[in-house]
Design a protein around this motif. Structure first.
Motif, PDB file in Angstrom:
ATOM      1  N   LYS A  57     -14.720  35.424  13.321  1.00 24.37           N
ATOM      2  CA  LYS A  57     -14.036  35.910  11.792  1.00 24.37           C
ATOM      3  C   LYS A  57     -12.748  34.689  11.055  1.00 24.37           C
ATOM      4  O   LYS A  57     -13.129  34.780  10.388  1.00 24.37           O
ATOM      5  N   ASP A  58     -12.666  34.110  12.107  1.00 19.26           N
ATOM      6  CA  ASP A  58     -11.894  33.333  11.833  1.00 19.26           C
ATOM      7  C   ASP A  58     -11.549  31.647  12.448  1.00 19.26           C
ATOM      8  O   ASP A  58     -10.801  31.269  12.374  1.00 19.26           O
ATOM      9  N   SER A  71      -6.153  26.268   7.550  1.00 19.88           N
ATOM     10  CA  SER A  71      -6.413  27.197   8.534  1.00 19.88           C
ATOM     11  C   SER A  71      -6.232  26.991   9.285  1.00 19.88           C
ATOM     12  O   SER A  71      -5.663  26.692  10.231  1.00 19.88           O
ATOM     13  N   VAL A  72      -6.883  28.940   9.642  1.00 22.47           N
ATOM     14  CA  VAL A  72      -6.891  29.650  11.268  1.00 22.47           C
ATOM     15  C   VAL A  72      -6.970  28.298  12.438  1.00 22.47           C
ATOM     16  O   VAL A  72      -5.614  28.552  13.428  1.00 22.47           O
ATOM     17  N   ASN A  90      -2.637  34.080  12.424  1.00 23.57           N
ATOM     18  CA  ASN A  90      -3.189  34.241  10.625  1.00 23.57           C
ATOM     19  C   ASN A  90      -2.114  33.980  10.083  1.00 23.57           C
ATOM     20  O   ASN A  90      -2.161  33.690   8.105  1.00 23.57           O
TER      21      ASN A  90
END
Length: 298
Positions: free
Chosen positions: A249-250, A218-219, A209
């Protein structure tokens, strides 16, 4: 005995010579070259013949200047070195003049970087030895990053050994979160990390993150090479369910990687996966299904 006395005398002469040459460091008297160094634009004086005979990089630098110069005035123009700290450059100069160097933890890594860039292998060895002896949890990841970046295998191994012994403390540091993906991969490939996989995955998520925000990607993209080294099969089904929920979530971990882990839990068989991903680390907590890992690995 005679040989010992000769060695002692040579050592004394070397020490006297180094002391005499030390007096020339950043001494404007008889200096014939100067450098404007760092953001402070500090002027540092030196002597071409000393630098050129001890360092090929300086020899090439001065040769090119001599060939390009149209006048004596052009030969007197200082070299601008904006990307190096004055104290670091002075340490390099000190080594070139005296074959010794005064190091401290604040500059050692940058001196190592300069030693590699200037091709000063003996200085590189001194830096590696100093850094290896003074590793701390807060700076070991910086040292590892330098080792990975500049191909310093000996320093890399010493950093990894330190990290393996202090893993829980190190993954909480800012320097861990600032590692490159190659640096994190280097750590995750170790079997001897003294930590369980659950907090290790959490640390990787935190790293990803931070890197995502810094690099503005993006992660999932920033961590694509790193997550391949996570040993998801060490997790229990309940832990894997929790991971799936967090992953929504990620999207840190590709769905196919999680699906392959569920497949292992269903079949209790390693299959075509990479065998090292099924090995327990030193700090891995025991779980019921680990008996299947042991039997499948045989």
């Amino acid at each position: 005995m005679a040989k010992s006395l000769l060695q002692s005398g040579a050592s004394a002469r070397d020490s006297a010579l180094a002391a005499a040459l030390r007096g020339l460091i950043n001494n404007s008297q008889f200096s014939d070259v100067s450098f404007v160094v760092g953001k402070e634009r500090r002027v540092i004086h030196a002597h071409r013949c000393v630098l050129a005979c001890r360092c090929k990089v300086f020899h090439t630098m001065f040769s090119h200047q001599l060939q390009a110069a149209q006048s004596l005035h052009e030969l007197q123009v200082p070299f601008v070195l904006a990307d190096i700290q004055p104290d670091v450059f002075l340490a390099v100069i000190e080594f070139i003049y005296t074959n010794t160097v005064t190091l401290n933890s604040a500059i050692a890594l940058e001196v190592l970087t300069s030693a590699v860039e200037y091709g000063l292998d003996d200085l590189r060895k001194i830096c590696v030895a100093f850094i290896s002896k003074t590793l701390t949890a807060d700076m070991v990841c910086e040292a590892l990053q330098a080792a990975v970046t500049y191909g310093q295998t000996d320093l890399k191994q010493r950093c990894l050994t330190f990290i393996e012994h202090h893993t829980r403390e190190i993954i909480k540091t800012q320097s861990f979160r600032e590692l490159s993906d190659l640096g994190v991969v280097c750590i995750l490939q170790s079997d001897r990390l003294n930590i369980d996989e659950v907090p290790l995955i959490q640390a990787v998520r935190g790293w990803a993150n931070v890197s995502s925000a810094v690099l503005d990607v993006s992660v999932s993209v920033v961590a694509q090479d790193v997550v391949r080294e996570l040993r998801l099969c060490l997790l229990s089904p309940d832990e894997l369910t929790t991971l799936e929920r967090e992953n929504a979530k990620d999207e840190l971990i590709p769905e196919i990687q999680i699906a392959q882990t569920w497949k292992f839990h269903a079949l209790k068989k390693i299959g075509d996966y990479q065998p090292h991903l099924f090995r327990r680390r030193k700090g891995t907590l025991a779980r019921d299904h680990h008996s299947y890992l042991d039997s499948s690995a045989k």
